[in-house]
Design an enzyme around this catalytic site. Sequence first.
Site, PDB file in Angstrom:
ATOM      1  N   TRP A  85      23.780   8.123   0.896  1.00 55.63           N
ATOM      2  CA  TRP A  85      22.612   8.114   1.666  1.00 55.63           C
ATOM      3  C   TRP A  85      22.375   8.809   2.939  1.00 55.63           C
ATOM      4  CZ3 TRP A  85      19.275   7.231  -2.139  1.00 55.63           C
ATOM      5  CH2 TRP A  85      19.597   6.415  -3.080  1.00 55.63           C
ATOM      6  N   GLU A  87      -0.158  -4.890   3.603  1.00 58.20           N
ATOM      7  CA  GLU A  87       0.120  -5.948   2.792  1.00 58.20           C
ATOM      8  C   GLU A  87       0.419  -7.177   3.646  1.00 58.20           C
ATOM      9  OE1 GLU A  87       1.052  -2.922   2.037  1.00 58.20           O
ATOM     10  OE2 GLU A  87       1.340  -2.452   0.217  1.00 58.20           O
ATOM     11  N   THR A 142      -4.177   0.103   0.307  1.00 55.26           N
ATOM     12  CA  THR A 142      -3.062   1.025   0.835  1.00 55.26           C
ATOM     13  C   THR A 142      -3.146   2.392   0.613  1.00 55.26           C
ATOM     14  OG1 THR A 142      -1.924   0.969  -1.289  1.00 55.26           O
ATOM     15  CG2 THR A 142      -1.459  -0.932   0.154  1.00 55.26           C
ATOM     16  N   LYS A 184      19.743  11.281  -1.194  1.00 55.58           N
ATOM     17  CA  LYS A 184      21.049  11.061  -1.730  1.00 55.58           C
ATOM     18  C   LYS A 184      21.889  12.145  -1.638  1.00 55.58           C
ATOM     19  CE  LYS A 184      23.143   8.272  -4.556  1.00 55.58           C
ATOM     20  NZ  LYS A 184      23.393   6.998  -5.627  1.00 55.58           N
TER      21      LYS A 184
HETATM   22  P1  AMP Z   1       0.649   1.009   6.087  1.00 52.01           P
HETATM   23  O1  AMP Z   1       0.299  -0.034   5.015  1.00 52.01           O
HETATM   24  O2  AMP Z   1      -0.248   2.204   5.884  1.00 52.01           O
HETATM   25  O3  AMP Z   1       0.336   0.305   7.313  1.00 52.01           O
HETATM   26  O4  AMP Z   1       2.100   1.701   5.971  1.00 52.01           O
HETATM   27  C1  AMP Z   1       3.275   0.629   6.224  1.00 52.01           C
HETATM   28  C2  AMP Z   1       4.404   1.474   6.169  1.00 52.01           C
HETATM   29  O5  AMP Z   1       4.381   2.392   7.370  1.00 52.01           O
HETATM   30  C3  AMP Z   1       5.585   0.608   6.169  1.00 52.01           C
HETATM   31  O6  AMP Z   1       5.895   0.135   4.804  1.00 52.01           O
HETATM   32  C4  AMP Z   1       6.552   1.583   6.577  1.00 52.01           C
HETATM   33  O7  AMP Z   1       7.331   2.462   5.639  1.00 52.01           O
HETATM   34  C5  AMP Z   1       6.013   2.418   7.493  1.00 52.01           C
HETATM   35  N1  AMP Z   1       6.121   1.926   8.982  1.00 52.01           N
HETATM   36  C6  AMP Z   1       5.613   1.011   9.766  1.00 52.01           C
HETATM   37  N2  AMP Z   1       5.919   0.701  10.743  1.00 52.01           N
HETATM   38  C7  AMP Z   1       6.956   1.603  10.952  1.00 52.01           C
HETATM   39  C8  AMP Z   1       8.237   1.612  12.192  1.00 52.01           C
HETATM   40  N3  AMP Z   1       8.220   1.056  13.195  1.00 52.01           N
HETATM   41  N4  AMP Z   1       9.075   2.672  11.831  1.00 52.01           N
HETATM   42  C9  AMP Z   1       9.231   3.073  10.352  1.00 52.01           C
HETATM   43  N5  AMP Z   1       8.494   3.091   9.487  1.00 52.01           N
HETATM   44  C10 AMP Z   1       7.312   2.232   9.548  1.00 52.01           C
END
Ligand code: AMP
Length: 544
Positions: free
Chosen positions: A447, A332, A186, A442
């Site tokens: 929120w 993940e 990640t 917050k």
């Molecule tokens: P990654 O593991 O780098 O792909 O990041 C995943 C994270 O990206 C997710 O847990 C979200 O916080 C964010 N994310 C992915 N898709 C979206 C979406 N369509 N809208 C808002 N946040 C997103």
Amino acid sequence: MAGVDDLMMHYPLTIRHFFERTRRLFPKKTLATRVPGVGLVRSTYADFAERTARLAGALETLGIGKGDRVGTFAWNSHRHLEAYFAPPLMGAVLHTVNIRLSAQDIAYIVNHAADRVLIVDASCWPTLEPIRKQLETVEHVIVMKDTPGAQIPPGALDYEELLAGAQPMEAWPTLEETDAAGMCYTSGTTGHPKGAVYTHRAIFLHSLASSMTDVLGIGERDVILHIVPMFHANAWCVPFAGVMNGATQIFGGPNPQPRDIIEIVHNERVTVVGAVPTVWIAIDAILEQEPQWDISSIRCIPIGGSAAPRTLIEKFDKKYGASMLHAWGMTEMTPLGTVCRLKSYLDAGPDDQRYAYRAKQGYPVAGVDLRIVDDEGREQPWDGQSMGEIQVRGPWVIRSYYDTPESGDRFTDDGWFKTGDVAAIDPEGYVIITDRTKDLIKSGGEWISSIDVETMIMGHPKVLEAAVIAVPHPRWVERPLACVVPKPGVTLEPVEILDYLRPKLAKWALPDEVVLIEAVPKTSVGKFDKKVLRERFKGWTPAN
Ligand code: AMP
């Protein structure tokens, strides 16, 4: 009485099936890679199959065997696709390393995964060279010449020479579907990056799922352009689904720019191309100026990684004839969780309602269970209002990080993964991501969703990008600050943004101040990097 259970074959779901099927059925279909200064360099799935078997043979000669990690450090290319398949086919593990991370994180990741071999683009070598000595487990570096005139650094092996001299691997070992096929860390914003390990089974089932009509609908007739980096969540696993279906696949090559994407889509009649919203914002800016480009061959733009503004989705539909498909997922989860397909009866509704839905993140893909849960662990209703953390489970969701015991708190006792994303779910089952837990603002007990406010601001015709962050406030604890990037060449006054937002937002959610900035800083995977903005505005004094 004779038993009735378990009378189907035990056929392990491994990617060997994809590889052999495509070798047999689609040898004539095209793969291509963009090479700067040259254009698209084309090959076929027959070449891919031969070269992948040679790469496996070469890796075996270098001592790679079952369970060994083979890292890649590269842009998207047909060679990277070979490296996607050779290690898992031979029982080893593909480890895609994010080339945009800091040197410190890269060293940590490669050492933590214990990569024995690294397959590296020549153009990425300058990032690795200074830390090569710190990569304790790496025995061999194999370099791919990705640009004309690229050189092989001293001590490294030449990818093409290695393949030319290798014996193709003839027979693949028999694997279990639970064997590791790939891994990816990640791009974590807190603590060390954490590794997700994908089993063959996860990739197999995810590829089937993404081929479903109501997911990405990937098929043989598609012309896929890969812009989502292959080092980020398996490029949303599309290269695997592409091979499985025998689709034409075009790889963006070193550091593709918005203009490169437009040209390839126009010239090659691309049908599927995914990227994060920031890339599409930049593409829109070019298309606005240069109407000669036609991107209407696109039937699906999977868009995710961060929230896609509604105005962008609507504009691409109506002005460019290219349909965006909002999706949510994470490293993940291999990575797909939800996609925003409109149910038939919603699609028949008025435009306003249709686009309001299209801007949501969609409903869960078949194969993924999803719930929202409050701080006390109580599941929240799907009423479009109640918010909670998204928890998921399914055959392509991790049940543990790789060798990171301290992350046990990300999993619940009843078998769900805690995503760290906060959302509401409407009565139709469409997920609306409110924020990452850490990005919520917050203010005086209420929120405020930063995503909500920033997608609204990005709907203003003079705005290119906007990010909203929390800044400390003596009375309200936190208040929103909007950092806005105007479109090039336009004059924008902060008050115009506030006037635009006022009728759309609750009074307490209105940013206290709008600051104009030159660009929103981006993370290694192209998302808004709010950590950097928070740091920049940490001493900011609220106006009231
Ligand atoms: P990654 O593991 O780098 O792909 O990041 C995943 C994270 O990206 C997710 O847990 C979200 O916080 C964010 N994310 C992915 N898709 C979206 C979406 N369509 N809208 C808002 N946040 C997103």
